[in-house]
Scaffold this motif. Sequence first.
Motif, PDB file in Angstrom:
ATOM      1  N   GLU A   8     -45.451  81.531  88.713  1.00 51.51           N
ATOM      2  CA  GLU A   8     -45.236  80.112  88.448  1.00 51.51           C
ATOM      3  C   GLU A   8     -45.981  79.721  87.162  1.00 51.51           C
ATOM      4  OE1 GLU A   8     -45.028  76.416  91.341  1.00 51.51           O
ATOM      5  OE2 GLU A   8     -47.127  76.914  90.889  1.00 51.51           O
ATOM      6  N   ALA A   9     -45.294  79.011  86.270  1.00 50.71           N
ATOM      7  CA  ALA A   9     -45.878  78.520  85.023  1.00 50.71           C
ATOM      8  C   ALA A   9     -46.045  77.003  85.107  1.00 50.71           C
ATOM      9  CB  ALA A   9     -45.007  78.889  83.830  1.00 50.71           C
ATOM     10  N   ASP A  10     -47.146  76.519  84.565  1.00 48.17           N
ATOM     11  CA  ASP A  10     -47.449  75.082  84.647  1.00 48.17           C
ATOM     12  C   ASP A  10     -48.064  74.634  83.325  1.00 48.17           C
ATOM     13  OD1 ASP A  10     -47.992  72.503  85.470  1.00 48.17           O
ATOM     14  OD2 ASP A  10     -49.844  73.051  86.506  1.00 48.17           O
ATOM     15  N   LEU A  11     -47.477  73.624  82.692  1.00 44.10           N
ATOM     16  CA  LEU A  11     -48.014  73.009  81.480  1.00 44.10           C
ATOM     17  C   LEU A  11     -48.060  71.503  81.695  1.00 44.10           C
ATOM     18  CD1 LEU A  11     -46.066  74.918  78.658  1.00 44.10           C
ATOM     19  CD2 LEU A  11     -48.473  75.217  79.282  1.00 44.10           C
ATOM     20  N   GLY A  12     -49.166  70.849  81.288  1.00 48.41           N
ATOM     21  CA  GLY A  12     -49.194  69.409  81.511  1.00 48.41           C
ATOM     22  C   GLY A  12     -50.390  68.729  80.879  1.00 48.41           C
ATOM     23  N   PHE A  13     -50.459  67.429  81.128  1.00 51.28           N
ATOM     24  CA  PHE A  13     -51.536  66.591  80.597  1.00 51.28           C
ATOM     25  C   PHE A  13     -51.950  65.607  81.685  1.00 51.28           C
ATOM     26  CE2 PHE A  13     -52.991  62.684  78.510  1.00 51.28           C
ATOM     27  CZ  PHE A  13     -54.016  63.186  77.707  1.00 51.28           C
ATOM     28  N   ASP A  14     -53.268  65.547  81.965  1.00 55.17           N
ATOM     29  CA  ASP A  14     -53.807  64.645  82.981  1.00 55.17           C
ATOM     30  C   ASP A  14     -54.736  63.636  82.321  1.00 55.17           C
ATOM     31  OD1 ASP A  14     -52.525  66.274  84.811  1.00 55.17           O
ATOM     32  OD2 ASP A  14     -54.313  67.512  85.138  1.00 55.17           O
ATOM     33  N   ALA A  15     -54.764  62.425  82.839  1.00 50.26           N
ATOM     34  CA  ALA A  15     -55.651  61.390  82.292  1.00 50.26           C
ATOM     35  C   ALA A  15     -56.068  60.439  83.402  1.00 50.26           C
ATOM     36  CB  ALA A  15     -54.954  60.607  81.174  1.00 50.26           C
ATOM     37  N   THR A  16     -57.313  59.977  83.279  1.00 47.69           N
ATOM     38  CA  THR A  16     -57.852  58.941  84.164  1.00 47.69           C
ATOM     39  C   THR A  16     -58.619  57.949  83.316  1.00 47.69           C
ATOM     40  OG1 THR A  16     -58.087  60.522  85.984  1.00 47.69           O
ATOM     41  CG2 THR A  16     -59.304  58.460  86.163  1.00 47.69           C
ATOM     42  N   TRP A  17     -58.357  56.689  83.518  1.00 51.37           N
ATOM     43  CA  TRP A  17     -58.991  55.642  82.705  1.00 51.37           C
ATOM     44  C   TRP A  17     -59.559  54.577  83.636  1.00 51.37           C
ATOM     45  CZ3 TRP A  17     -56.124  52.334  78.453  1.00 51.37           C
ATOM     46  CH2 TRP A  17     -57.077  51.565  77.756  1.00 51.37           C
ATOM     47  N   GLU A  18     -60.872  54.562  83.760  1.00 52.94           N
ATOM     48  CA  GLU A  18     -61.512  53.480  84.495  1.00 52.94           C
ATOM     49  C   GLU A  18     -61.578  52.271  83.579  1.00 52.94           C
ATOM     50  OE1 GLU A  18     -65.750  52.116  86.497  1.00 52.94           O
ATOM     51  OE2 GLU A  18     -65.369  54.260  86.186  1.00 52.94           O
ATOM     52  N   LEU A  19     -60.874  51.214  83.944  1.00 55.67           N
ATOM     53  CA  LEU A  19     -60.822  50.025  83.105  1.00 55.67           C
ATOM     54  C   LEU A  19     -62.185  49.332  83.092  1.00 55.67           C
ATOM     55  CD1 LEU A  19     -57.374  48.633  84.243  1.00 55.67           C
ATOM     56  CD2 LEU A  19     -57.881  50.041  82.239  1.00 55.67           C
ATOM     57  N   GLY A  79     -46.127  66.848  83.265  1.00 58.40           N
ATOM     58  CA  GLY A  79     -46.124  68.267  82.958  1.00 58.40           C
ATOM     59  C   GLY A  79     -44.786  68.920  83.212  1.00 58.40           C
ATOM     60  N   LEU A  80     -44.757  70.204  82.974  1.00 58.67           N
ATOM     61  CA  LEU A  80     -43.579  71.049  83.177  1.00 58.67           C
ATOM     62  C   LEU A  80     -43.977  72.170  84.113  1.00 58.67           C
ATOM     63  CD1 LEU A  80     -42.435  71.275  79.448  1.00 58.67           C
ATOM     64  CD2 LEU A  80     -41.322  69.915  81.238  1.00 58.67           C
ATOM     65  N   ARG A  81     -43.134  72.435  85.121  1.00 65.64           N
ATOM     66  CA  ARG A  81     -43.446  73.485  86.089  1.00 65.64           C
ATOM     67  C   ARG A  81     -42.170  74.267  86.398  1.00 65.64           C
ATOM     68  NH1 ARG A  81     -47.605  74.006  89.792  1.00 65.64           N
ATOM     69  NH2 ARG A  81     -48.305  71.903  89.264  1.00 65.64           N
ATOM     70  N   SER A  82     -42.284  75.575  86.419  1.00 63.72           N
ATOM     71  CA  SER A  82     -41.142  76.434  86.738  1.00 63.72           C
ATOM     72  C   SER A  82     -41.653  77.739  87.335  1.00 63.72           C
ATOM     73  CB  SER A  82     -40.300  76.712  85.487  1.00 63.72           C
ATOM     74  OG  SER A  82     -39.193  77.534  85.791  1.00 63.72           O
ATOM     75  N   SER A  83     -40.792  78.379  88.143  1.00 66.33           N
ATOM     76  CA  SER A  83     -41.164  79.665  88.730  1.00 66.33           C
ATOM     77  C   SER A  83     -39.942  80.577  88.734  1.00 66.33           C
ATOM     78  CB  SER A  83     -41.698  79.465  90.155  1.00 66.33           C
ATOM     79  OG  SER A  83     -40.630  79.149  91.033  1.00 66.33           O
ATOM     80  N   ASP A  84     -40.197  81.845  89.001  1.00 64.84           N
ATOM     81  CA  ASP A  84     -39.086  82.800  89.082  1.00 64.84           C
ATOM     82  C   ASP A  84     -38.798  83.210  90.533  1.00 64.84           C
ATOM     83  OD1 ASP A  84     -41.291  84.295  89.651  1.00 64.84           O
ATOM     84  OD2 ASP A  84     -40.986  85.789  88.061  1.00 64.84           O
ATOM     85  N   ALA A  85     -39.149  82.282  91.466  1.00 63.95           N
ATOM     86  CA  ALA A  85     -38.875  82.564  92.873  1.00 63.95           C
ATOM     87  C   ALA A  85     -37.364  82.622  93.121  1.00 63.95           C
ATOM     88  CB  ALA A  85     -39.513  81.501  93.761  1.00 63.95           C
ATOM     89  N   LEU A 120     -38.897  81.733  84.649  1.00 61.74           N
ATOM     90  CA  LEU A 120     -40.018  81.139  83.937  1.00 61.74           C
ATOM     91  C   LEU A 120     -39.579  80.490  82.637  1.00 61.74           C
ATOM     92  CD1 LEU A 120     -42.876  83.793  84.383  1.00 61.74           C
ATOM     93  CD2 LEU A 120     -42.605  81.606  85.561  1.00 61.74           C
ATOM     94  N   SER A 121     -38.516  81.025  82.038  1.00 63.42           N
ATOM     95  CA  SER A 121     -38.027  80.454  80.779  1.00 63.42           C
ATOM     96  C   SER A 121     -37.397  79.085  80.964  1.00 63.42           C
ATOM     97  CB  SER A 121     -37.019  81.407  80.126  1.00 63.42           C
ATOM     98  OG  SER A 121     -35.897  81.604  80.995  1.00 63.42           O
ATOM     99  N   ASP A 122     -37.143  78.702  82.236  1.00 62.00           N
ATOM    100  CA  ASP A 122     -36.568  77.377  82.507  1.00 62.00           C
ATOM    101  C   ASP A 122     -37.598  76.254  82.418  1.00 62.00           C
ATOM    102  OD1 ASP A 122     -34.097  78.522  82.929  1.00 62.00           O
ATOM    103  OD2 ASP A 122     -34.437  78.762  85.104  1.00 62.00           O
ATOM    104  N   ILE A 123     -38.855  76.606  82.064  1.00 62.92           N
ATOM    105  CA  ILE A 123     -39.899  75.583  82.042  1.00 62.92           C
ATOM    106  C   ILE A 123     -39.597  74.495  81.021  1.00 62.92           C
ATOM    107  CG2 ILE A 123     -41.373  76.750  80.332  1.00 62.92           C
ATOM    108  CD1 ILE A 123     -43.773  75.829  82.025  1.00 62.92           C
ATOM    109  N   TRP A 124     -38.825  74.799  80.000  1.00 67.04           N
ATOM    110  CA  TRP A 124     -38.512  73.810  78.957  1.00 67.04           C
ATOM    111  C   TRP A 124     -37.289  72.964  79.311  1.00 67.04           C
ATOM    112  CZ3 TRP A 124     -42.700  73.599  76.412  1.00 67.04           C
ATOM    113  CH2 TRP A 124     -43.436  74.743  76.137  1.00 67.04           C
TER     114      TRP A 124
END
Length: 540
Positions: free
Chosen positions: A141-152, A335-341, A354-358
């Motif tokens: 499984e491939a995983d690419l992403g961005f996480d953010a938390t902002w306490e106002l 993010g983007l997530r894909s696997s070859d299951a 895995l190439s389907d992640i895009w």
Amino acid sequence: MTSRIRNGIMVSRQRLMPLAMALAFVAGCAVGPDYIRPQAPEQGEWLEREDPKIKSEPVDLSRWWKTLEDPVLDALIEKGYRQNLTLRIAGIRILEARAQLGVAVGSLYPQYQAARGSLSSVSTGENQANSTPALDLRYREADLGFDATWELDFWGKFRRAVESGMGNLDATVASYDDILVTLTADVARAYVLIRTLEARLEIARENARIQGRSLQIAEVRFKAGEVTELDVAQARALLGDTQASIPRIEAQLRRAKNGLALLLGILPGSVERLLGGPRPIPKAPPGVAVGVPAELLRRRPDIRFAERQLAAQSALIGVAKADLYPHFSLFGSIGLRSSDAAITAAGWPGGSSLSDIWNSDSLEFFGGPAFTWDILNYGRLRNRVRVQDARFQQLVVNYQNTVLRASQEAEDAMVAFLRSQQEVEYLSESADAAKRSVDLSLTQYREGLVDYQRVIDSQRFLTQAQDFLTSTRGSVLTNLIGMYKALGGGWEIRKGQDFVPEEIKKEMKERTNWGDLLIPAALETPASEKDRVLWRSPDW
């Protein structure tokens, strides 16, 4: 338009944006007290205002040592300003405070933001509970992403922290100025002490020569049978006592020169060349312009330092109070997530790669508002507020005490300067009379009119009177220097100059990326609130 969440929850972006804007709008308040400079005791006039030598007129004390008209002293103070190591440490502390302010400013923006990526291999045992033969138990499984938390900054916690950082930075600059005031005064004191000891050394040597000639006279008269050996013994005793003072003064002179070398940031052996040999003690000006007592609040850096500490601490009360209320924040992940299951059960799709992640089908995100509230804190949060408030009140009293101490130091130095000048006048008359007494006693001794005890007494008194007069002349100047220091003069010479020498900045640049913080313009005290905002901008 809606977007699918990984766990099956649907979130509308059109709903999140108004919510974020509403929270940001409400976040305009800031809990805690707004800083107001406390009242400090003010003196209307100097106690010595009636003395004609004290002039309560506007005065520029930025280079007060120029009033002594000594080019060697001017050069020494300039060298001390450029090379003193304690002052350099204070300058580097300003860079540290600026970096600390940058940390506080960074908290105004999303506190957590991170790009992530992973490639994992999964192998599930076939004998585990609830396993399904149709599932692919081994896949990647491939995983690419961005996480953010902002306490106002809903309650102004982070803005108060920035406010505290600004106060701390201002206090660090004031501390630098205070060290500079002390440095200029210490260099001047060391220089005056050196010239005073040189004069005392010359007086001791001159009196030793006079007493040596008196010993010769006593020996001649003893050999002629005119006096007893007692006269010779007394003459030798007095001469030995005077000669013994010479190495003592020489040791004091060497220590004074070594102390001056430390102030200048050089080795002890290098100071002789800068002094250029013995010179007379500088003369104090007949009158001194000191301004008015109210100017102490503006001019003395230690008062500014105490006041800026107050401002920094006042903001920390708000930081502590903000923890009593709920913390609102926005969070999100995309993010983007894909696997070859390969899922081969009848009626199911034939799997992915895995190439389907895009592909757009691999996109996933979630986000929304959240809040936390420390409800059962057992008084911890309230007592933290009380701690900060108690520290603030301590600094209020310290500020008031600093103002009182400044007035005391100025008045003490002023009266010491004036009275030491009167001492010099009386001691000058005393020394002149003592010299006349020595001449008369020697003449009368040669003629046999008085015994040698008269000569001994007059010479001993002359040595003491001349030494005391010279020391008091030096005290006049050290008291004058103390008065200029008490008035807060001397720190202005750093205006338009960098706090940190270029060679140190070069060394720091080679070791660490300092961005724009080493630029002199970034270190100047902001002249307006607009400049202060620019000054505290984050260094991305």
